[in-house]
Design a protein around this motif. Sequence first.
Motif, short mmCIF file in Angstrom:
data_model
loop_
_atom_site.label_atom_id
_atom_site.label_comp_id
_atom_site.label_asym_id
_atom_site.label_seq_id
_atom_site.Cartn_x
_atom_site.Cartn_y
_atom_site.Cartn_z
N GLU A 41 43.24 52.93 40.14
CA GLU A 41 42.54 51.92 39.25
C GLU A 41 43.57 51.30 38.35
O GLU A 41 43.55 50.07 37.89
CB GLU A 41 41.45 52.51 38.50
CG GLU A 41 40.32 52.93 39.51
CD GLU A 41 39.12 53.34 38.53
OE1 GLU A 41 38.60 52.92 37.86
OE2 GLU A 41 38.67 54.62 38.97
N ALA B 30 46.09 48.71 39.98
CA ALA B 30 45.35 47.72 40.24
C ALA B 30 45.35 46.58 38.82
O ALA B 30 45.21 45.44 39.03
CB ALA B 30 44.20 47.87 40.94
N GLU B 31 45.00 47.35 37.68
CA GLU B 31 45.06 46.38 36.70
C GLU B 31 46.38 46.20 35.97
O GLU B 31 46.35 45.17 35.07
CB GLU B 31 44.58 47.47 35.33
CG GLU B 31 43.06 47.82 35.75
CD GLU B 31 41.99 46.85 35.56
OE1 GLU B 31 42.54 45.85 35.09
OE2 GLU B 31 40.88 46.88 36.10
N GLN C 208 53.81 46.28 38.02
CA GLN C 208 53.67 47.05 39.47
C GLN C 208 54.89 47.03 40.23
O GLN C 208 55.48 48.32 40.71
CB GLN C 208 52.77 46.09 40.34
CG GLN C 208 51.13 46.44 39.89
CD GLN C 208 50.41 45.35 40.51
OE1 GLN C 208 50.87 44.61 41.18
NE2 GLN C 208 49.00 45.82 40.65
N LEU D 192 44.07 52.39 47.07
CA LEU D 192 43.82 50.89 46.58
C LEU D 192 42.83 50.42 47.69
O LEU D 192 42.79 50.90 49.00
CB LEU D 192 44.98 49.97 46.48
CG LEU D 192 45.95 50.12 45.55
CD1 LEU D 192 47.11 49.35 45.96
CD2 LEU D 192 45.56 49.74 44.23
N ASP E 130 41.57 44.50 49.23
CA ASP E 130 41.82 43.15 48.46
C ASP E 130 42.73 43.36 47.54
O ASP E 130 43.58 42.65 47.15
CB ASP E 130 40.42 42.58 47.91
CG ASP E 130 39.82 43.67 46.95
OD1 ASP E 130 39.93 45.05 47.09
OD2 ASP E 130 39.01 43.22 46.16
N ASP E 131 43.05 44.50 46.66
CA ASP E 131 43.77 44.91 45.63
C ASP E 131 45.15 44.87 46.55
O ASP E 131 46.23 44.51 46.05
CB ASP E 131 43.40 46.27 44.86
CG ASP E 131 42.30 45.88 43.98
OD1 ASP E 131 42.23 44.62 43.57
OD2 ASP E 131 41.71 46.87 43.82
N ASP F 116 46.30 41.65 47.34
CA ASP F 116 47.00 40.93 46.19
C ASP F 116 48.27 41.53 45.89
O ASP F 116 49.19 40.65 45.48
CB ASP F 116 46.02 40.98 45.04
CG ASP F 116 44.64 40.29 45.23
OD1 ASP F 116 44.67 39.47 45.98
OD2 ASP F 116 43.77 40.94 44.49
N THR G 251 36.85 41.60 49.98
CA THR G 251 37.20 43.09 50.37
C THR G 251 36.34 43.17 51.79
O THR G 251 35.12 42.76 51.61
CB THR G 251 37.03 44.17 49.35
OG1 THR G 251 37.28 45.28 49.73
CG2 THR G 251 35.46 44.23 48.88
N GLU H 165 33.76 49.46 48.21
CA GLU H 165 33.73 48.88 46.90
C GLU H 165 32.60 48.96 46.03
O GLU H 165 32.58 49.23 44.95
CB GLU H 165 34.13 47.43 47.34
CG GLU H 165 34.42 46.50 45.94
CD GLU H 165 35.78 46.39 45.52
OE1 GLU H 165 36.05 46.10 44.56
OE2 GLU H 165 36.64 46.97 46.30
N ASP I 59 35.83 40.55 41.02
CA ASP I 59 36.59 39.68 41.44
C ASP I 59 36.26 38.25 40.74
O ASP I 59 36.97 37.28 40.63
CB ASP I 59 36.54 39.42 43.16
CG ASP I 59 37.18 40.77 43.75
OD1 ASP I 59 38.35 41.14 43.00
OD2 ASP I 59 36.88 41.28 44.72
N SER J 167 37.47 37.77 37.60
CA SER J 167 38.91 37.47 37.42
C SER J 167 39.09 35.98 38.02
O SER J 167 39.96 35.25 37.35
CB SER J 167 39.59 38.32 38.39
OG SER J 167 39.77 39.54 38.03
#
Length: 454
Positions: A63, A66-67, A73, A92, A95-96, A99, A140, A167, A250, A253
């Motif tokens: 988590e 992913a942030e 990263q 993960l 979808d993360d 990305d 996702t 998810e 999502d 975001s």
Amino acid sequence: MSDTAILTLRTMLANLDDAKKYQSLRDVMSTLPAPDLAAVFEDLPPEKLPVLFRLCPKDLAAEIFAELTPETQQDLIDGLTDKELKAVVDDLFVDDATDLVEEMPANVVKRILAQADPATRRMINELLKYPEDSAGGVMTTELMELRPDWTVSQAMAAIRKNGFDKETINNCYVTDRDRTLIGVVSLRALVLSKDPDNELIRDMMDDNVVSVSTTTDQEDVSQMFEKYGYLAIPVVDNEKRLVGIVTIDDAISIMQDEASEDIAKMNAMGPSDKPYFKQSMWELYKNRAPWLLFLMISSTFSSMVIRGYEDALAAVTVLTAYIPMLTDAGGNAGSQSTSTIIRGMAVGDIEPHDLPKILWREFRIAILCGGTLALCNFAKLIFLDGIAPPVAAVVCLTLICTVILSQLIGGLLPVVAEKLNFDPAVMASPLITTIVDTTTLLVYFNIARVLLRI
């Protein structure tokens, strides 16, 4: 509590090399949510990132990762072993992970994919086929599917067995054998079922499912969350088969990214998805300089208009004193109109086919606003500035015309931009102001020439 814990953590990290209080660090970190810990990571030098990451509670590590921003990263990945990287990628959501692959340079992507299991690699590659700004690009594939002929008891058993890695399980989607989406049922309805052993999913599901296509624009998807109040929206392909979901986090975001992009464009800057202090001086320069150059060149039209009416200004020099007031009033009126229309288009209140209604509405508002400004200004010019009534009439008549033209232009340009598939935000304040300045001067000098016979 959270702020105190963050301050304590930052203090401990400042003396990390000396104190070696790793257990204390772990205890403090276990009290903080992932977004707060990610904010602490962002302030660390690259060499300390792996040390702190290894101390993260295992259930929080993915988590937190992913942030983080893509730059942090990458710094963290450079300090992790292959085994540690594999653990992160495995934890993960797809979808993360997708990305992450989109943001990283080729050498890092190669290492990430090498650590991912075959199923994850296959799903990442599938998601990468969709446009980045589409529902398919942000969805996702980790969702909870149920069959219509299952009983509630069978559905709950499936959720207990498979729901941990999904998810969300708040809404479960009902599909037939070929994955065609036929309904949705909430976890609340399943839990509250009075006859779980006999009640079938098909009898309790809602078959009026709101869904989006894989090619639906992400901004349109985010607006649907606001409209319907959902926590997740299913994504289907051309055959109406369920391929994924877009979740509320999502959508938030997407809204933030779109708002940041619009704000940048409305202030004549190139958009950037990086925080201010993460952008280099060169990046900031590239985002600003081209727009400043364009607006500077555009402003030369105003200079050309003034040079063309030098004789009129020489005859009545007092006219020059009111040019800034008139151009500012026009620019402000146009900006108000444009901002209102852009906002209305962004939230779906205004469509391009509404243009005639927009112009008629803006015209009436402009008459009221322009008339109010002209009356107040006329009194000031006569009683405070001591200006001759004919000159005051020229200034005030120009003010009314300027406000009307500015608001009409401000209402027109965003809609035209939308029709031409441009971002309406490009037509905001700086560009509107430049256009209105030239228009105002043309109106001003022509009215002066007619009324003052110059």
